[in-house]
Design an enzyme around this catalytic site. Structure first.
Site, short mmCIF file in Angstrom:
data_model
loop_
_atom_site.label_atom_id
_atom_site.label_comp_id
_atom_site.label_asym_id
_atom_site.label_seq_id
_atom_site.Cartn_x
_atom_site.Cartn_y
_atom_site.Cartn_z
N GLY B 13 -46.93 42.65 -25.32
CA GLY B 13 -46.88 42.17 -24.01
C GLY B 13 -46.85 42.96 -22.80
O GLY B 13 -46.99 44.27 -23.22
N LEU B 14 -46.49 42.68 -21.80
CA LEU B 14 -46.61 43.60 -20.53
C LEU B 14 -45.26 44.16 -20.38
O LEU B 14 -44.61 43.94 -19.53
CB LEU B 14 -46.90 42.70 -19.47
CG LEU B 14 -47.76 43.37 -18.13
CD1 LEU B 14 -48.86 44.20 -18.66
CD2 LEU B 14 -48.17 42.52 -17.12
N HIS B 15 -44.94 45.01 -21.43
CA HIS B 15 -43.57 45.78 -21.18
C HIS B 15 -44.08 47.15 -21.65
O HIS B 15 -45.09 47.56 -22.18
CB HIS B 15 -42.78 45.17 -22.36
CG HIS B 15 -42.34 43.71 -22.02
ND1 HIS B 15 -41.31 43.48 -21.22
CD2 HIS B 15 -42.74 42.78 -22.49
CE1 HIS B 15 -41.17 42.18 -20.97
NE2 HIS B 15 -42.04 41.69 -21.84
N ALA B 16 -42.94 47.90 -21.39
CA ALA B 16 -43.11 49.38 -21.74
C ALA B 16 -44.24 50.25 -21.17
O ALA B 16 -44.78 49.91 -20.33
CB ALA B 16 -42.57 49.54 -23.26
#
Lengths: 154, 92
Positions: B13-16
């Site tokens: 997903g939209l992380h890190a």
């Protein structure tokens, strides 16, 4: 998470209002040690390695003065959130170049799903608001910080 | 205003790293970019140039994002962000 689980997540023992070290990695170790002293960490070395591996991928200095080091790790058995704050500010490598002054460390067990990401996103959503950040800076006791975090993450 | 709905391909997903590349890319263009899950009303979109705001979205892989851009480079910014979100994480 219900209120009992949240109180367990961010126990008052996991909150320190003393000035943390002035350097990023030392702040992460300082937060980890709060969790170690509270008896939440079974393997400090593993937890630290997992936190630093995550920083290696991209900094958790997310700007607006916030640092949220986090990891899924075999070093803890229960989801754990630790807090400290700095009046001096610490370079957390944020894109906006603002020194970080509010720090949250999230550790969740290896086996858990994506609990840490949920805690991370609800914390981030509330910290976007200046009012929340000011409240955390103004809080005079660990109990008050715990209250604010529970109210914001719930 | 130019806008687009794009699926988030990176699995985590939209992380890190995908999230920080997303914010860096949004900051590279002469455009104000805002973002939210598909179907988000204009007023509830957040700034794509803030890592804290983007982290707060908690977007998982496979979810769709609504991206709105305004400014001289709006179209180019949307192209770049779409390409980034369409790239599997190991190819980023």
């Amino acid at each position: 998470m219900n209120e009992t689980e949240l109180k367990e997540l961010i126990d008052v023992e996991l909150i320190s209002l003393d000035e943390p070290p002035a350097e990023k990695e030392a702040v992460i170790e300082h937060l980890l040690d709060l969790a170690v002293e509270a008896g939440r960490v079974s393997d400090r070395e593993q937890a630290l390695a997992d936190l630093l591996a995550r920083e290696e991928e991209s900094t958790t200095g997310v700007g607006m003065g916030i640092g949220i080091p986090h990891a899924k790790t075999a070093g803890v058995a229960e989801p754990t959130l630790a807090f400290t704050r700095s009046s001096e500010g610490v370079d957390f490598g944020a894109m906006d170049d603002e020194p970080a002054t509010l720090f949250f460390m999230i550790l969740v067990p290896e086996a858990s799903s994506d609990d840490h990401l949920q805690i991370l996103s609800s914390l981030s959503r509330s910290l976007v608001h200046e009012e929340t950040r000011e409240k955390l800076h103004a809080a005079e006791t660990s109990e008050r910080v715990q209250e604010i975090i529970i109210a914001e993450v719930a | 205003m130019p806008e687009r709905v794009v699926e988030v391909v990176p699995e985590e997903g939209l992380h890190a790293r995908p999230a920080s590349l997303f914010v860096e890319t949004a900051n590279e263009y002469d455009a104000e970019v805002s973002v939210g899950p598909e179907g988000t009303a204009d007023d509830d979109l957040v700034s794509a140039s803030s890592m804290l705001a983007v982290t707060g979205l908690g977007v998982a892989g496979g979810e769709k994002l609504r991206i709105v851009a305004e400014g001289a480079d709006a179209a180019a910014a949307l192209d770049a962000l779409e390409e980034l979100l369409s790239t599997p994480e190991d190819e980023l």
